[in-house]
Design an enzyme around this catalytic site. Structure first.
Site, mmCIF file in Angstrom:
data_model
loop_
_atom_site.group_PDB
_atom_site.id
_atom_site.type_symbol
_atom_site.label_atom_id
_atom_site.label_comp_id
_atom_site.label_asym_id
_atom_site.label_seq_id
_atom_site.Cartn_x
_atom_site.Cartn_y
_atom_site.Cartn_z
ATOM 1 N N GLU A 1 5.196 21.464 -15.314
ATOM 2 C CA GLU A 1 3.537 21.668 -15.178
ATOM 3 C C GLU A 1 3.199 21.354 -16.697
ATOM 4 O OE1 GLU A 1 3.745 25.649 -13.897
ATOM 5 O OE2 GLU A 1 3.924 24.749 -12.077
ATOM 6 N N GLU B 1 6.206 22.967 -4.994
ATOM 7 C CA GLU B 1 6.334 23.885 -5.195
ATOM 8 C C GLU B 1 4.885 24.561 -4.919
ATOM 9 O OE1 GLU B 1 5.921 26.163 -9.110
ATOM 10 O OE2 GLU B 1 7.385 24.069 -10.441
#
Length: 856
Positions: free
Chosen positions: A434, A531
């Site tokens: 991320e 995710e």
């Protein structure tokens, strides 16, 4: 080996004890009874003092050989956690500052007959703070975790398990210790440091070859010549090579061509074939020094990450081809199995990974805020066919790029890639978790004029250093710089895309706790969902072990303390409230248990809806979006006993979500969704052949165990490895056809059946929220238990249709064949697979049966 008993003392010497190595300070103190279970109640905060102190490990050892006979003697640490000064006989050998590195110290001139070795640790917390203070250039955010996590600051300044300073599902236990093996190595002439095998397939020649790489340390001052022999008897392959080792550290690469007349069975992911491996022996016979024999298992598989234009859709595809076959990736995300790595045994790993395979998963992503897992982890994945998306250990933060830091990272990456690249299970290297998104969407509110500085740092770290090393060490696997990323589009935009969450490229992470999770239209029709998730609470039996009776309420201090995700407990309530009545029991413990049950039901149903959406999107493009080829929900496992996104509780117990995963990841599955009043059913298949199947659709009234109406559609074509529409009917027609039915009074179940026992799980579709269901009656559930060989059979009986029927046997370790199911028949048989010895009596006395109407 220097494993075993060491002395451990605190900074001022007030605490001194025996400690096991490998190990850490916390487990040593626990083992000696100096502290209680660190996971008990509020101990994560109470024991903060442990990680703020500077501890020292020491021991004496006799040298088990005559020192004078060896040209070189090394002291080797496979893992030091983290910042330490290493001394032997009061001589400083060096310092460590990276938990993920291997450290080898030349002790040839220092070693004696009797030796005293010391590892003087510095608190990771104070080291990280000091590093941050000394970083005179621009700030490196985030400084500290959110207060709700009770964590420590500046974890991005230390090369250590990032979640050990706390995370939104885990506690802060910044450990100190010798967390992996430590040993003395003595050798003459030459020594093998790394050994790896990488398979390649040459399409034009239709032949496999292996790249066998050996990295040696050569002590002699001149080159050493000799012979290397590689043999794989099963594949009638044997090759000899003349080799010459140059002084110093260097590598030799052998190209081994596999005999063309041998039939090579490739390694396949779980559900797609066998995980065949071949025994291989590599022998080095050199003119000087002893012979080295290396016994390995070699696997043959190819992997490609395909990013190509898709007709009718802007952007690029993002999917994996294994052995030339596109594979839909089904699985989850792996986090560290414990705050204290020395407690993670082979059995711990085997249980969790086997549970993943048993739920029809074929992949896990080893997430970048934990650790590069131990060798056994990847060995097990090789054996059971779990593909690994391997992150490098950088997560949700920006990182420094000064020279010392980069050198440490370069050593870490090169060590880890060399250690791991022989594993067929690893299919992708990924630079971080991320961090592209963190810059692109400016998580840390960096002023606009300064952004360029951080982009430059980003490219320096992940592209110019990490990627460069990965590409030079391993040419057999794809690399992406981040997750989520736009893949090749991110590269084109200078490694930082404008929107890393773009559904037309790469992978996405998606979380939404405000919308109704039964509404599939809120989910991104992405190329790859790496995710996504919802929280739930672990079972009462799991919580009970680390709490006391005053904690057993959803709003207790304990319940708030364990929840590390801001507003997490309230979000679960809201999500439950969309479709279920909230419990009203006046008995606080009953109320708490009902809440736990409902959070698990909600989580399972939410992730079922979302995963089924990703699976049925694999073969279609709608408004330019689709061709979803991966679904990895967040997260597989837990690090402690607390509310989290996991489907496996700490200790391995299956939550309802994991039972649901077994169904929603099934190789053959009918999936229903509703659009503008129409019911659509898709046939989703991971099978390698097309099939003609029968679709059975049954409508049940909540008030009766007799079906209202049944439809069997025969000869339904379900295509291999795809998702195709197989049935469509307007809900109003369906209700008309099944007279006496309304949305609120009926429920639909459906399954696919074929020849030779081929059958999908029975799936269900709710026509209304269960809080509005009409005709649901409280049922009498009963079960009889009997033993059959090494499993136990539960025969369940119900007097009415019962949603989300759950069997719980408390802390008896094991799992059921099915759980949390909709019971539409009087009888159902469920098998219990024990993980430890138990008995019919024990199971009977522990069994608690719950269905939705038991929640009051």
């Amino acid at each position: 080996s220097l494993r075993g008993s060491w002395r451990l003392r605190s900074g001022n010497g007030s605490v001194s004890l025996r400690a096991e190595v490998p190990g850490c300070v916390h487990t040593a103190l626990l083992c000696r009874g100096i502290i209680q279970d660190p996971y008990y109640r509020f101990n994560d905060v109470v024991y903060r003092w442990i990680s703020l102190d500077n501890w020292t490990y020491s021991r004496t050892f006799r040298t088990p050989f005559d020192v004078r006979k060896w040209q070189k003697v090394n002291l080797v640490f496979e893992g030091v956690d983290t910042v330490a000064q290493i001394l032997l006989n009061n001589v400083t050998l060096g310092r460590t500052d990276n938990m993920f590195n291997r450290y080898s110290f030349d002790i040839t001139s220092v070693i004696q007959e009797v030796n005293f070795v010391e590892v003087r640790f510095l608190s990771a917390v104070s080291y990280a703070a000091e590093q941050s203070r000394c970083h005179k250039a621009h700030s490196i955010p985030p400084a500290c975790p959110p207060p709700v996590q009770n964590g420590e600051c500046h974890v991005n300044f230390i090369r250590k398990e990032q979640c050990s300073f706390s995370w939104d599902w885990g506690p802060s236990f910044p450990t100190q210790g010798i967390w992996k093996d430590v040993r003395i190595e003595a050798y003459n002439h030459y020594h093998l440091i790394y050994f790896s095998i990488t398979p390649f397939f040459v399409k034009s020649a239709q032949q496999w070859y292996l790249e066998v790489e050996s990295i040696f340390d050569v002590v002699s001052s001149r080159p050493i010549a000799g012979l290397a022999t590689v043999s794989i008897p099963k594949l009638q392959t044997q090759q000899m090579f003349s080799v010459k080792l140059q002084p110093g550290e260097g590598s030799i690469v052998l190209h081994v061509n596999i005999n063309k007349s041998a039939a090579v069975e490739p390694w396949w992911p779980n559900g797609h074939g066998r995980q065949t491996g071949y025994n291989m022996t590599t022998t080095f016979m050199m003119e000087a020094g002893c012979q080295i024999d290396k016994f390995s298992k070699v696997y043959f598989r190819t992997v490609e990450l395909v990013q190509e234009p898709i007709p009718g859709s802007p952007g690029l595809s993002f999917y994996f081809r294994i052995n030339g076959l596109p594979i839909f990736i089904k699985g989850s995300n792996w986090i560290p199995a414990d705050s204290f790595q020395d407690r993670v045994t082979y059995d711990t790993l085997r249980l969790l990974l086997k549970s993943a395979a048993d739920a029809n998963m074929n992949a896990l992503r080893v997430w970048g805020g934990g650790v590069y897992e131990q060798d056994e982890f990847y060995d097990i994945c090789d054996e059971i066919g779990i593909m690994i998306w391997q992150d490098f250990m950088f997560a949700c933060a920006l990182y420094p790029t000064d020279q010392n830091y980069l050198e440490s990272v370069r050593a870490e990456v090169s060590h880890q890639v060399r250690r791991l690249k022989s594993h067929p299970s690893i299919i992708l290297w990924s630079g971080n978790n991320e961090n592209e998104a963190a810059i692109a969407t400016n998580w840390f509110s960096i002023p606009y004029p300064d952004i360029g500085l951080y982009i430059k740092d980003y490219v320096t770290l992940y592209v110019k250093n990490i990627r460069e090393i990965v590409l030079s060490e391993d040419k057999s696997r794809p690399f992406v710089a981040s997750s989520p990323t736009n893949g090749l589009e991110s590269v084109k935009e200078g490694w930082l895309s404008r929107d890393p969450y773009d559904t037309h490229y790469g992978d996405t992470h998606f979380y939404d706790y405000n919308s109704d999770c039964w509404n599939w239209t809120v989910y991104p029709k992405t190329r790859f969902a790496s995710e996504y998730g919802f929280q739930s609470w672990p079972s009462f039996s799991t919580i009970e072990k680390v709490s006391s009776p005053e904690d057993w309420s959803y709003t207790s201090n304990f319940s708030l303390h364990r929840q590390h995700h801001e507003s997490g407990n309230i979000q679960m309530l809201q999500e439950i409230g969309h479709h279920f009545k909230l419990p009203q029991s006046p008995d606080p413990v009953k109320h708490f248990k009902d809440m736990i049950y409902l959070t698990q039901v909600m989580q399972a149903q939410c992730i079922k809806t979302e995963t089924e959406f990703y699976r049925f999107s694999q073969s279609e493009i709608i408004n330019g979006e689709g061709h979803t080829m991966g679904a990895l929900y967040w997260q597989l496992n837990d690090i402690w006993q607390a509310p989290s996104w996991a489907s496996l509780e700490y200790g391995g117990k299956w939550k309802l979500l994991h039972y649901f995963a077994q169904n929603f990841f099934a190789p053959l599955l009918p999936v229903a969704y509703e659009d503008k009043g129409m019911l659509h059913i898709y046939g989703v298949s991971d099978l390698h052949e097309d099939h003609k199947l029968t679709l059975r659709v049954v409508v049940h009234a909540w008030s009766s165990l007799e079906p209202v109406c049944t439809l069997a559609k025969e000869g339904v074509p379900v295509k291999a490895q795809s998702a195709v529409p197989i049935y469509k009917e307007s809900i109003s027609d369906l209700l008309e056809r099944c007279r006496n039915c309304t949305r609120k009074s009926c429920v639909i179940t459906f399954c696919l059946v074929g020849e030779g026992g081929l059958q999908s799980p029975t799936n269900h579709y709710f026509l209304s929220s269960l809080k509005d269901a009409v005709g649901l009656e409280k049922t009498q559930l009963s079960a009889s238990v009997s033993q059959q060989d090494d499993v136990y059979v539960f025969v369940l009986q119900t007097t009415a249709v019962a949603p989300f029927v759950t069997l719980d046997v408390g802390s008896i370790k094991g799992r059921f064949s099915d759980n949390g199911f909709l019971m539409t028949e009087k009888k159902k048989m469920v098998v219990f697979y024990p993980w430890e010895p138990t008995s019919v009596e024990e199971l009977e006395s522990s069994l608690i049966l719950t269905s939705l109407l038991d929640v009051v």
